[in-house]
Each structure stands twice: as structure tokens, then as C-alpha cells.
Scaffold this motif. Structure first.
Motif, PDB file in Angstrom:
ATOM      1  N   PHE A 172      -3.322   8.120  -1.373  1.00  0.00           N
ATOM      2  CA  PHE A 172      -3.787   7.415  -2.565  1.00  0.00           C
ATOM      3  C   PHE A 172      -5.273   7.132  -2.426  1.00  0.00           C
ATOM      4  CE2 PHE A 172       0.428   5.797  -1.269  1.00  0.00           C
ATOM      5  CZ  PHE A 172       1.205   6.393  -2.260  1.00  0.00           C
ATOM      6  N   GLY A 173      -5.871   6.591  -3.503  1.00  0.00           N
ATOM      7  CA  GLY A 173      -7.237   6.108  -3.417  1.00  0.00           C
ATOM      8  C   GLY A 173      -7.281   4.892  -2.513  1.00  0.00           C
ATOM      9  N   LEU A 174      -8.487   4.465  -2.120  1.00  0.00           N
ATOM     10  CA  LEU A 174      -8.625   3.365  -1.177  1.00  0.00           C
ATOM     11  C   LEU A 174      -7.949   2.093  -1.680  1.00  0.00           C
ATOM     12  CD1 LEU A 174     -12.323   3.709   0.062  1.00  0.00           C
ATOM     13  CD2 LEU A 174     -10.252   4.754   0.985  1.00  0.00           C
ATOM     14  N   TYR A 175      -8.153   1.774  -2.962  1.00  0.00           N
ATOM     15  CA  TYR A 175      -7.586   0.537  -3.504  1.00  0.00           C
ATOM     16  C   TYR A 175      -6.062   0.583  -3.511  1.00  0.00           C
ATOM     17  CZ  TYR A 175      -6.574  -3.297  -6.694  1.00  0.00           C
ATOM     18  OH  TYR A 175      -6.069  -4.443  -7.264  1.00  0.00           O
ATOM     19  N   LYS A 176      -5.505   1.689  -3.944  1.00  0.00           N
ATOM     20  CA  LYS A 176      -4.044   1.808  -3.982  1.00  0.00           C
ATOM     21  C   LYS A 176      -3.463   1.782  -2.575  1.00  0.00           C
ATOM     22  CE  LYS A 176      -3.357   4.172  -8.402  1.00  0.00           C
ATOM     23  NZ  LYS A 176      -2.791   5.372  -9.085  1.00  0.00           N
ATOM     24  N   GLN A 177      -4.208   2.355  -1.626  1.00  0.00           N
ATOM     25  CA  GLN A 177      -3.741   2.332  -0.249  1.00  0.00           C
ATOM     26  C   GLN A 177      -3.741   0.904   0.292  1.00  0.00           C
ATOM     27  OE1 GLN A 177      -2.728   5.290   1.382  1.00  0.00           O
ATOM     28  NE2 GLN A 177      -1.790   3.767   2.742  1.00  0.00           N
ATOM     29  N   ALA A 178      -4.776   0.129  -0.056  1.00  0.00           N
ATOM     30  CA  ALA A 178      -4.837  -1.273   0.375  1.00  0.00           C
ATOM     31  C   ALA A 178      -3.680  -2.068  -0.227  1.00  0.00           C
ATOM     32  CB  ALA A 178      -6.174  -1.887  -0.026  1.00  0.00           C
ATOM     33  N   LEU A 179      -3.373  -1.813  -1.496  1.00  0.00           N
ATOM     34  CA  LEU A 179      -2.236  -2.485  -2.140  1.00  0.00           C
ATOM     35  C   LEU A 179      -0.923  -2.091  -1.473  1.00  0.00           C
ATOM     36  CD1 LEU A 179      -3.109  -2.230  -5.959  1.00  0.00           C
ATOM     37  CD2 LEU A 179      -3.228  -4.265  -4.499  1.00  0.00           C
ATOM     38  N   GLU A 180      -0.821  -0.827  -1.094  1.00  0.00           N
ATOM     39  CA  GLU A 180       0.387  -0.336  -0.425  1.00  0.00           C
ATOM     40  C   GLU A 180       0.594  -1.075   0.906  1.00  0.00           C
ATOM     41  OE1 GLU A 180       3.661   2.512  -0.290  1.00  0.00           O
ATOM     42  OE2 GLU A 180       2.268   1.974  -1.895  1.00  0.00           O
ATOM     43  N   LEU A 193     -12.430  -6.835  -3.595  1.00  0.00           N
ATOM     44  CA  LEU A 193     -13.723  -6.179  -3.784  1.00  0.00           C
ATOM     45  C   LEU A 193     -13.471  -4.681  -3.793  1.00  0.00           C
ATOM     46  CD1 LEU A 193     -16.864  -6.139  -3.828  1.00  0.00           C
ATOM     47  CD2 LEU A 193     -16.771  -6.125  -1.324  1.00  0.00           C
ATOM     48  N   LYS A 194     -13.919  -4.012  -4.841  1.00  0.00           N
ATOM     49  CA  LYS A 194     -13.699  -2.572  -4.958  1.00  0.00           C
ATOM     50  C   LYS A 194     -15.034  -1.860  -5.125  1.00  0.00           C
ATOM     51  CE  LYS A 194     -10.702  -2.919  -8.401  1.00  0.00           C
ATOM     52  NZ  LYS A 194      -9.759  -2.482  -9.463  1.00  0.00           N
ATOM     53  N   GLU A 195     -15.331  -0.960  -4.201  1.00  0.00           N
ATOM     54  CA  GLU A 195     -16.496  -0.088  -4.292  1.00  0.00           C
ATOM     55  C   GLU A 195     -16.027   1.340  -4.075  1.00  0.00           C
ATOM     56  OE1 GLU A 195     -19.252  -1.487  -1.386  1.00  0.00           O
ATOM     57  OE2 GLU A 195     -19.681  -3.366  -2.459  1.00  0.00           O
ATOM     58  N   GLU A 196     -16.925   2.289  -4.231  1.00  0.00           N
ATOM     59  CA  GLU A 196     -16.531   3.699  -4.150  1.00  0.00           C
ATOM     60  C   GLU A 196     -16.008   4.063  -2.762  1.00  0.00           C
ATOM     61  OE1 GLU A 196     -18.383   8.174  -4.929  1.00  0.00           O
ATOM     62  OE2 GLU A 196     -19.562   6.407  -5.429  1.00  0.00           O
ATOM     63  N   THR A 197     -16.650   3.548  -1.734  1.00  0.00           N
ATOM     64  CA  THR A 197     -16.248   3.917  -0.369  1.00  0.00           C
ATOM     65  C   THR A 197     -15.717   2.732   0.440  1.00  0.00           C
ATOM     66  OG1 THR A 197     -18.510   3.594   0.453  1.00  0.00           O
ATOM     67  CG2 THR A 197     -17.910   5.817  -0.295  1.00  0.00           C
ATOM     68  N   MET A 219      -5.090 -18.297   1.367  1.00  0.00           N
ATOM     69  CA  MET A 219      -4.968 -16.909   1.813  1.00  0.00           C
ATOM     70  C   MET A 219      -4.703 -16.886   3.314  1.00  0.00           C
ATOM     71  SD  MET A 219      -8.866 -15.470   2.073  1.00  0.00           S
ATOM     72  CE  MET A 219      -8.369 -14.317   3.343  1.00  0.00           C
ATOM     73  N   ASN A 220      -4.054 -15.837   3.775  1.00  0.00           N
ATOM     74  CA  ASN A 220      -3.819 -15.688   5.219  1.00  0.00           C
ATOM     75  C   ASN A 220      -3.711 -14.223   5.642  1.00  0.00           C
ATOM     76  OD1 ASN A 220      -1.337 -15.082   4.115  1.00  0.00           O
ATOM     77  ND2 ASN A 220      -0.229 -16.742   5.121  1.00  0.00           N
ATOM     78  N   LEU A 221      -4.222 -13.338   4.789  1.00  0.00           N
ATOM     79  CA  LEU A 221      -4.188 -11.902   5.101  1.00  0.00           C
ATOM     80  C   LEU A 221      -5.390 -11.222   4.466  1.00  0.00           C
ATOM     81  CD1 LEU A 221      -2.671  -9.274   6.058  1.00  0.00           C
ATOM     82  CD2 LEU A 221      -1.559  -9.284   3.821  1.00  0.00           C
ATOM     83  N   GLN A 222      -6.035 -10.357   5.213  1.00  0.00           N
ATOM     84  CA  GLN A 222      -7.166  -9.605   4.682  1.00  0.00           C
ATOM     85  C   GLN A 222      -7.044  -8.147   5.102  1.00  0.00           C
ATOM     86  OE1 GLN A 222     -11.099 -11.136   5.744  1.00  0.00           O
ATOM     87  NE2 GLN A 222     -11.627 -11.191   3.585  1.00  0.00           N
ATOM     88  N   ILE A 223      -7.296  -7.261   4.164  1.00  0.00           N
ATOM     89  CA  ILE A 223      -7.205  -5.816   4.404  1.00  0.00           C
ATOM     90  C   ILE A 223      -8.511  -5.182   3.951  1.00  0.00           C
ATOM     91  CG2 ILE A 223      -5.970  -3.687   3.835  1.00  0.00           C
ATOM     92  CD1 ILE A 223      -3.590  -5.655   3.058  1.00  0.00           C
ATOM     93  N   ALA A 224      -9.097  -4.352   4.789  1.00  0.00           N
ATOM     94  CA  ALA A 224     -10.339  -3.653   4.434  1.00  0.00           C
ATOM     95  C   ALA A 224     -10.192  -2.174   4.771  1.00  0.00           C
ATOM     96  CB  ALA A 224     -11.524  -4.252   5.179  1.00  0.00           C
ATOM     97  N   ILE A 225     -10.608  -1.329   3.843  1.00  0.00           N
ATOM     98  CA  ILE A 225     -10.564   0.121   4.061  1.00  0.00           C
ATOM     99  C   ILE A 225     -11.926   0.703   3.704  1.00  0.00           C
ATOM    100  CG2 ILE A 225      -9.428   2.299   3.474  1.00  0.00           C
ATOM    101  CD1 ILE A 225      -6.957   0.785   2.711  1.00  0.00           C
ATOM    102  N   ARG A 226     -12.481   1.478   4.619  1.00  0.00           N
ATOM    103  CA  ARG A 226     -13.791   2.091   4.385  1.00  0.00           C
ATOM    104  C   ARG A 226     -13.705   3.594   4.629  1.00  0.00           C
ATOM    105  NH1 ARG A 226     -18.854   0.235   4.008  1.00  0.00           N
ATOM    106  NH2 ARG A 226     -18.287  -1.840   4.777  1.00  0.00           N
ATOM    107  N   ASN A 227     -14.158   4.369   3.642  1.00  0.00           N
ATOM    108  CA  ASN A 227     -14.233   5.822   3.782  1.00  0.00           C
ATOM    109  C   ASN A 227     -15.598   6.179   4.339  1.00  0.00           C
ATOM    110  OD1 ASN A 227     -14.943   8.653   2.783  1.00  0.00           O
ATOM    111  ND2 ASN A 227     -12.758   8.538   2.384  1.00  0.00           N
TER     112      ASN A 227
END
Length: 247
Positions: A172-180, A193-197, A219-227
Motif C-alpha cells: 500500500f501507500g505509506l499512509y495506508k500502510q501506517a493505518l494497517e 502528518l502526511k507527506e510524499e515520502t 495517545m500512547n502509540l506512534q508510527i512513522a514510515i519514511r520512504n
């Protein structure tokens, strides 16, 4: 008779302390294991994991008092290689130690800064491990919390974090993967926060007791994905209650 009663309460106190520390150990391991499982489901290879504890030590009158705290810490934290004490607007000293295998790096920092005519001091103790090996992680977490109980006299907060790399193309795209990934914790988003990469999602899950309050919600969970660019790797990081970048 009186000695027997005192001994009974000492044993009871030690047993209670052991139960508290053991519960903290299992919480930390459980959280890291759950985050590791979430990375596995996304075909992400674990590169490192970390624990980070911060707590106030209290106040001391002057720099001599701070030096006394440093001496006590060095005595309690054997085996660390210490930097020279730094001073400008605040005082700081850091100790570093590596495990015998070299897979875990520990860092402990004592900082003092002026406040209300005295020096307020706080302590940071952090550990970072390479890869994921349960035979390394679980025993070290036990050791880590034993040391937290030794180094910190008052209240402290512990953060857990795990990072990995996905070498191929994500489904999936980065955002959908983070939601998954977020749904594996039965969490709901709080901020994002949503950016291209780069994508970051802060969320809340009822699975974990600890939380911090933001301007919006707890909040008690944070997920970050960077391409990392065309044909490059994708870095995934999960932290609770937040991702710590200080270590």
C-alpha cells in the motif's frame, strides 16, 4: 517477637518490590514483542529496538551537590565509560557501556540546570539493541528494569521503540500502510502528518495503560514510515507512548 515482625515486613516489602519490577519487565517485553509482531506482518525486518527512561532526581544547592550526585551515580552504575563533565548554562555528564556481545549499547546521562536559585537534576537511562533475538532481548529487559530501580529513586517514565526496514515495494501507500499497522493494536488515530515520502500517525490503544495527553486527546502509540527514494528502502518505526529521537 518484635524482630520476627520486622523481618516479616522486610520480606513482604522485598517481595512486593520484586513483583512490581517483574511486572514492569513483562510490560516492556510485551510491548516490544507486539510491535515486533506488527513489523513482521508488514514484512519489515527489525534493525533495532530501544528502551528509554527519564526521571527527576530533585534539587541540589550548587555544583558541589551535583558532583556528589555524579559520584553516587558512578558508584551505582559500574562499568560505564564516562565523559568529562560539561558546563555552560547547565551541567551534564554521560556514561556509555556495551554488552559483552556488543549487541546492546547503554547510555546514562545526568543533567542539572538552574531553577529557583538551585540546580534541578534529571536522569536519562537508555539502551539500544541490534536486530531481534529473544535470547538477548528478554534477559536484558530484566537487567534494564533492575538498573532503573537502582538509578531512579522517584517516579520515572519508560518509552519503548522498535525500527525496521522494508526492502521491497510495500503493498500500500505509506499512509495506508501506517493505518494497517495501527489496526493491529486496535488503536484509533489522534494526530497525523502526511507527506510524499514521510507519514506519522499518533494514536491511542486501550491495550496499554500508559498514555500522554496532547492538545487533542490522549495517545500512547506512534508510527512513522519514511520512504528513502526511488528503489530505496522504507524505514518503519513504532514507539510507545511516543517515538523518542533523543537517544
Amino acid at each position: 517477637m518484635k524482630k520476627s515482625i520486622i523481618l516479616f515486613f522486610v520480606i513482604l516489602f522485598l517481595f512486593h518490590s520484586y513483583q512490581v519490577i517483574h511486572a514492569q519487565e513483562m510490560k516492556s517485553y510485551s510491548k516490544l514483542a507486539e510491535m515486533k509482531d506488527a513489523l513482521d506482518r508488514s514484512n519489515v525486518t527489525v534493525k533495532n529496538w530501544s528502551l528509554y527512561t527519564k526521571g527527576s532526581i530533585g534539587f541540589t544547592e550548587d555544583v558541589n551537590g551535583y558532583r556528589q550526585q555524579v559520584a553516587l551515580l558512578k558508584n551505582a552504575a559500574q562499568g560505564f565509560k564516562w565523559s568529562r563533565m560539561k558546563s555552560n548554562e547547565h551541567f551534564k555528564i554521560t556514561g556509555v557501556r556495551f554488552s559483552a556481545s556488543g549487541h546492546v549499547k547503554e547510555r546514562i546521562t545526568l543533567v542539572a540546570y538552574p531553577q529557583k536559585g538551585k540546580l534541578a537534576t534529571y536522569l536519562v537511562y537508555a539502551a539500544k539493541g541490534k536486530g531481534w533475538n529473544e535470547n538477548v532481548v528478554l534477559p536484558f529487559i530484566r537487567t534494564y528494569h533492575d538498573r532503573v530501580a537502582t538509578y531512579f529513586e522517584g517516579k520515572s517514565s519508560t518509552f519503548s521503540c522498535i525500527s525496521g526496514i522494508h526492502n521491497g515495494t510495500m503493498n500500500f501507500g505509506l499512509y495506508k500502510q501506517a493505518l494497517e499497522i495501527m489496526t493491529t493494536f486496535s488503536a484509533v488515530p489522534v494526530e497525523q502528518l502526511k507527506e510524499e515520502t514521510f507519514v506519522s500517525i499518533s494514536a491511542y490503544t486501550k491495550q496499554w495503560d500508559e498514555k500522554i495527553n496532547t492538545a487533542h486527546k490522549a495517545m500512547n502509540l506512534q508510527i512513522a514510515i519514511r520512504n528513502q527514494g526511488m528503489g530505496g528502502q522504507t524505514a518503519v518505526t513504532i514507539g510507545t507512548p511516543i517515538i523518542t529521537s533523543e537517544y
